[in-house]
Design a protein around this motif. Structure first.
Motif, short mmCIF file in Angstrom:
data_model
loop_
_atom_site.label_atom_id
_atom_site.label_comp_id
_atom_site.label_asym_id
_atom_site.label_seq_id
_atom_site.Cartn_x
_atom_site.Cartn_y
_atom_site.Cartn_z
N ARG A 127 34.59 40.14 50.96
CA ARG A 127 34.75 40.52 49.73
C ARG A 127 35.28 41.54 49.63
O ARG A 127 36.73 41.89 49.60
CB ARG A 127 33.37 41.31 48.68
N ILE A 132 39.17 40.16 50.78
CA ILE A 132 39.68 39.38 49.43
C ILE A 132 40.21 40.70 48.59
O ILE A 132 41.62 40.22 48.09
CB ILE A 132 38.53 38.63 48.33
N GLY A 133 39.77 41.56 48.49
CA GLY A 133 40.06 42.40 47.71
C GLY A 133 41.56 43.77 48.09
O GLY A 133 42.24 44.01 47.61
N ALA A 177 37.14 33.43 47.86
CA ALA A 177 36.26 33.75 46.45
C ALA A 177 35.47 32.59 45.95
O ALA A 177 34.73 33.03 45.84
CB ALA A 177 37.00 34.21 45.64
N MET A 197 43.12 41.56 36.99
CA MET A 197 42.39 43.30 37.78
C MET A 197 43.15 44.08 36.78
O MET A 197 42.26 44.75 36.59
CB MET A 197 43.80 43.50 38.81
N PHE A 226 40.28 47.10 35.59
CA PHE A 226 40.65 48.27 35.76
C PHE A 226 40.53 49.26 34.38
O PHE A 226 39.79 49.93 33.99
CB PHE A 226 41.69 48.85 36.31
N ALA A 267 48.87 46.19 36.00
CA ALA A 267 47.30 46.10 37.43
C ALA A 267 47.55 48.16 37.54
O ALA A 267 46.77 48.51 37.60
CB ALA A 267 47.57 45.43 37.29
N LEU A 322 45.42 50.91 36.74
CA LEU A 322 44.33 51.75 38.60
C LEU A 322 44.93 53.31 38.58
O LEU A 322 43.42 53.92 38.15
CB LEU A 322 45.54 50.65 39.50
N ILE A 335 39.53 48.65 46.28
CA ILE A 335 39.59 47.51 46.79
C ILE A 335 38.24 46.38 46.27
O ILE A 335 38.38 45.46 46.43
CB ILE A 335 39.05 47.15 48.62
N TRP A 336 36.94 46.80 45.84
CA TRP A 336 35.94 46.43 45.26
C TRP A 336 35.88 46.25 44.22
O TRP A 336 35.71 44.98 43.81
CB TRP A 336 34.40 47.00 45.37
N ILE A 388 38.89 45.37 42.47
CA ILE A 388 40.16 43.79 42.83
C ILE A 388 39.13 42.91 43.71
O ILE A 388 39.44 41.82 42.47
CB ILE A 388 41.26 43.83 43.93
N SER A 389 38.44 42.98 43.95
CA SER A 389 37.70 41.90 45.38
C SER A 389 37.08 41.05 43.95
O SER A 389 36.86 39.94 43.63
CB SER A 389 37.16 42.58 45.90
N ASP A 390 36.67 42.01 43.45
CA ASP A 390 35.38 41.34 42.30
C ASP A 390 36.65 40.43 40.86
O ASP A 390 36.43 39.83 40.23
CB ASP A 390 34.83 42.35 41.42
N LEU A 426 39.57 39.60 41.95
CA LEU A 426 39.94 37.97 42.26
C LEU A 426 38.79 37.33 41.84
O LEU A 426 39.40 36.24 41.47
CB LEU A 426 40.78 38.31 43.40
N ARG A 427 37.87 37.09 42.01
CA ARG A 427 36.35 36.37 42.44
C ARG A 427 36.63 35.40 40.94
O ARG A 427 36.42 34.73 40.86
CB ARG A 427 35.32 36.89 42.91
#
Ligand code: NA
Ligand code: NA
Lengths: 313, 165, 426
Positions: free
Chosen positions: B6, B9-10, B53, C63, C67, C244, C248, C264-265, C267-269, C271-272
């Protein structure tokens, strides 16, 4: 048909490469009494040109005809055509390069890397001319303007040499970006500008200055050839060799037509005198040695090319 | 492991956002320091990150599925189907790993580059397929194991809405 | 034989609730294998189709949406829009249609529009007690405007294949887009009255002032995107990056919705969530390539040409085929499969390609909404954590209205052609 091969190209049904490919497919069918059918998929239905070499190598495709500007990633020497020495050089002279020892070396390298065979002489796509949204007489008028690059360090270097600011924009985004004013000028083949009706998007001037010359490389995978009886395999090469001059004439006519279509739609087409082109080329040649190094092109190949073009001393 | 992925990816996403933003602003404001290939890097980076992901989506059960029929089935039937689905997932992940490895090695040996100024080494981007497969297969395997041996008919239903945020 | 096998396999896997990317991927790989095409090229195709800068707008807008939602930007915007239409029953639903239409004018993708607007408005409508099926349905359907109202990725793809002028196609989408938005607003008003949907509470002067003040930074976002795109400064992908970035910055520093170290978290979510859509597009294009190479679409068109159809019959049949394909395939695949073989037939039949482009795009909008494979259904189900069937139920009446719109646009070419002809002449 007893044997079928798949062929993939970019470009829509009315594009000059599609027309030539359709004609060749017919010629092959006629020469083999219909025993060999080439299924032509245009409009990048199967693969974009960029992805065609890999598809040939991996055995997902039998025949392709990618433009040489997408081949630099496989062998940097293919970017030789972005060098200034070819600026404004007439088509007969350019054929001395592609049909001569330089083309031989380039084709051989690709054949080894991709496990393919080059079918014959390369098909002409035409020259990239200069197109702008404001009055231009030559590339010297690019100073201070945002100029669209189709990619490649050679193109960017060319734009910078004329004091323009290169912006990299994929062809698909050109009409929108142009109508929004994201850039002021571009190097593109006039036939493409004409088929995309870019006068609607703001192009008002075209300088037919033959800035870059582009060609398509017809290629067939070795594994496809192995699956064919000898006579049919020979027919592929023979039909191309017999007709390639006619095919080249087709694309040359399309290029000339394109300029008149542009004129008919209100674009001012400037045709510079050979002397002006030679002067520009001389100016650009100062940047060539650095560019050869930057593009990672074999200097021996550059030497050979210089020898082959009589116009350059 | 999951936290590391995670985070990775972030981090790729943040990097792509900042560099692409710099590219846009620099071409407007300070031409001499403009970089025009950050967008190309962003394509390779973000697509790589999203393929990776895909395995995280298995963990949170976030992959999109057509739930019209299955949501009406009994818990036992759902369980049998999901065990089958996860087995196919394991096989597909292994196929990605196997063929993706050849694909990546091939691009490495040919020294294939993108046909742009950047001449980006494509094997880096292509590695997304084997890496994604190498992560997908165990994720599906873990899910397979849970649905086979740690089954809880109360909590594990296919009709549960996707958990993606 | 392969086509029957393909059909059977696809439907069975779909029905048993296999993740969609696995359905598409497994079917695709099996077909490659039966065709003696090396499997390695199936995975190569996934990589090739993702190597696209325009597709980047999806993760970047995702993203931005995340945000905006987490950072409180969305709430500020909705409060502001509600000031205008809030006193009408169901005001938020009207705001949803209007918001989607505005967003479509800056974003060329329906999926991205549905994502961005859905992430903001779905929770808001839920909080106000709107029925889930209605609110998700109207968001999913209004989100499709992304490809009808210019700019439009589908129109650009059409222009590339058909050698048409992009600005003309864009203009052709304006009137039909406005019609669709208008129909949806009327539907929302009627539904709201029938179901007694809440009005927004009346606000005191001080509250109104506070809402406006809080909304100002949030409003800078559409302004920046709009100026960027129409001021000739950015492409659509660049606009998604700006969106984005601005979201942000104002989330962290103005609304203080989350902290920098959480970025970062977040963005990670995001992107997922984007990956759930992107991997479907990638596998769908693998399958589409097999379908094209199989020659089945060419055979269908040959049969149509042989039948010597009149233009109106041709259009009707094409609409039926596109609707059927739209149920099971993703829009880029459908256009890549059908356009190269349909476009050459237009001129002989006397059909204006600009008109046909609009017919095509409305069909693609509907494809995004028809189950079992409808990307906008998935998007809303994803952002609202609701079952697909709920979204699909809510979409059904809107889909019927779009069918009427499709028939109008199909048989009254003037609706599409009036504006481009006004601007560019005949
Ligand atoms: Na749009
Ligand atoms: Na659909």
């Amino acid at each position: 048909a007893d044997y079928t091969l798949k062929m993939s190209i970019d470009g829509g049904p009315s594009h000059h490469r599609t027309k030539v490919a359709e004609q060749w497919v017919k010629d092959v069918a006629a020469a083999t009494d219909g025993k060999l059918e080439i299924e032509l998929f245009h409009s990048a239905q199967l693969f974009k040109d960029r992805d065609v070499p890999r598809a040939l190598r991996q055995g997902a495709l039998d025949i392709g005809m990618p433009g040489n500007w997408v081949l630099g990633g496989l062998d940097p020497n293919n970017d030789i055509f972005l060098l200034p020495m070819f600026y404004g050089i007439p088509i007969e002279e350019m054929h001395k390069i592609s049909d001569g020892p330089v083309g031989e070396v380039l084709g051989q390298t690709l054949a080894e890397k991709l496990n393919i065979r080059i079918i014959g002489k390369w098909l002409d796509h035409g020259y990239s001319d200069l197109h702008a949204t404001y009055p231009v007489e030559s590339s010297a008028d690019l100073a201070g303007k945002r100029v669209r690059s189709f990619g490649g360090a050679g193109t960017e270097a060319r734009i910078r040499a004329f004091d323009g600011d290169p912006v990299l924009i994929p062809w698909a985004d050109v009409p929108l970006a142009l109508s929004q004013g994201n850039f002021d000028a571009m190097y593109s083949v006039s036939a493409s500008v004409s088929s995309a009706k870019l006068w609607d998007a703001g192009i008002t001037y075209t300088v037919a200055e033959n800035a870059f010359f582009h060609q398509y490389l017809p290629m067939i995978s070795e594994s496809a050839l192995e699956g064919l009886p000898e006579a049919l395999a020979a027919a592929i090469f023979d039909t191309w060799a017999e007709n390639v001059e006619a095919y080249r004439a087709m694309t040359a006519a399309a290029s000339e037509d394109a300029l008149s279509v542009l004129e008919a739609n209100g674009i001012t087409v400037v045709r510079p005198a050979p002397a002006d082109l030679a002067a520009s080329r001389e100016m650009l040649m100062e940047t060539q040695p650095a560019l050869v190094e930057q593009l990672n092109i074999d200097p021996a190949l550059v030497e050979q090319a210089i020898k082959d073009i009589s116009a350059v001393n | 492991m999951s936290k590391f992925i995670r985070g990775l990816i972030g981090a790729i996403g943040l990097f792509a956002l900042l560099t692409y933003f710099y590219q846009i602003v620099s071409t407007w404001l300070f031409h001499d320091y403009a970089v025009i290939w950050f967008s190309e890097v962003a394509v390779y980076g973000l697509m790589w990150a999203m393929l990776v992901a895909a395995s995280e989506l298995v963990r949170v059960d976030g992959h999109i599925r057509a739930d019209f029929l299955v949501s009406r089935l009994s818990a036992a039937a759902q369980r049998r189907l999901e065990i089958f689905n996860c087995s196919v997932g394991v096989v597909f992940g292994l196929l990605m790993l196997w063929h993706g490895t050849f694909l990546t090695l091939d691009a490495w040996e040919l020294n294939e580059r993108s046909p742009t100024t950047l001449a980006f080494p494509l094997w880096v981007y292509y590695s997304a397929i084997p890496v994604s497969g190498a992560l997908l297969a165990p994720r599906f395997a873990i899910r397979l194991w849970r649905w086979s041996f740690r089954y809880d008919p109360g909590a594990m239903r296919l009709s549960h809405p996707a958990e993606v945020s | 034989m392969p086509i029957q096998l393909f059909g059977a396999m696809f439907f069975v896997l779909l029905a048993i609730g296999m993740p969609l990317f696995l359905v598409l991927g497994t079917t695709g790989v099996t077909m490659y294998w039966l065709n003696d095409t090396p499997l390695i090229s199936a995975f190569q195709k996934m990589l090739d189709s993702l190597e696209s800068e325009t597709l980047l707008a999806v993760p970047f807008f995702m993203m931005a949406a995340s945000f905006m939602e987490k950072g409180g930007v969305a709430k500020a915007l909705i409060d502001f829009v509600s000031l205008g239409v809030g006193r009408v029953p169901g005001g938020l639903a009207i705001a949803a249609v209007a918001g989607c239409t505005l967003f479509s004018a800056i974003c060329g993708s329906s999926v991205a529009t549905a994502m961005a607007m859905g992430a903001i408005l779905a929770p808001a409508m839920q909080r106000r007690g709107y029925p889930a099926d209605f609110s998700l349905g109207i968001l999913a359907a209004s989100g499709t405007l992304g490809i009808l109202v210019p700019p439009s990725l589908s129109m650009i793809l059409f222009a590339l294949i058909a050698d048409e002028s992009v600005p003309q196609l864009f203009l052709a989408g304006v009137v039909p887009g406005a019609l669709q938005a208008g129909i949806f607003v009327v539907y929302a008003m009627v539904y709201a009255r029938r179901h007694n949907l809440p009005r927004e509470k009346p606000k005191s002067r001080a509250e109104k002032w506070r809402i406006v003040r809080d909304a100002l930074p949030a409003l800078s976002l559409p302004a920046i995107i709009g100026v960027g795109i129409y001021g000739g400064l950015t492409t659509v992908t660049e606009a998604s990056v700006l969106a984005a970035m601005v979201a942000l910055v104002i989330s962290i520093f103005f609304y203080k919705g989350f902290r920098l170290r959480d970025a970062i978290w977040e963005i990670s979510d995001a992107l997922r969530a984007a990956a759930a859509i992107v991997i479907i597009i990638a596998t769908a294009l693998v399958l589409a390539q097999w379908l094209t190479a199989s020659g089945i679409p060419t055979d269908i068109v040959r049969a149509m040409t042989d039948a010597d159809l009149k233009p109106w019959q041709f259009l009707l049949i094409v609409n039926v085929i596109l609707f059927a394909m739209g149920m099971f395939l993703e829009t880029v695949s459908i256009m890549l499969i059908t356009l190269p073989i349909l476009v050459p037939l237009l001129a002989p039949l006397g059909i204006n390609p600009v008109h046909f482009a609009v017919v095509m795009v409305i069909n693609m909008e509907m494809a995004l909404l028809t189950p079992p494979v409808g990307l906008n259904l998935f998007v809303l189900s994803n952002v609202a954590k609701a079952p697909l069937s709920t979204v699909s139920r809510g979409v059904t009446p809107l889909l019927l209205m779009m069918l009427v719109l499709l028939m109008l646009v199909t048989y009254l070419p003037e609706i599409s052609l009036w504006l481009p002809e006004l601007v560019y002449g005949r």
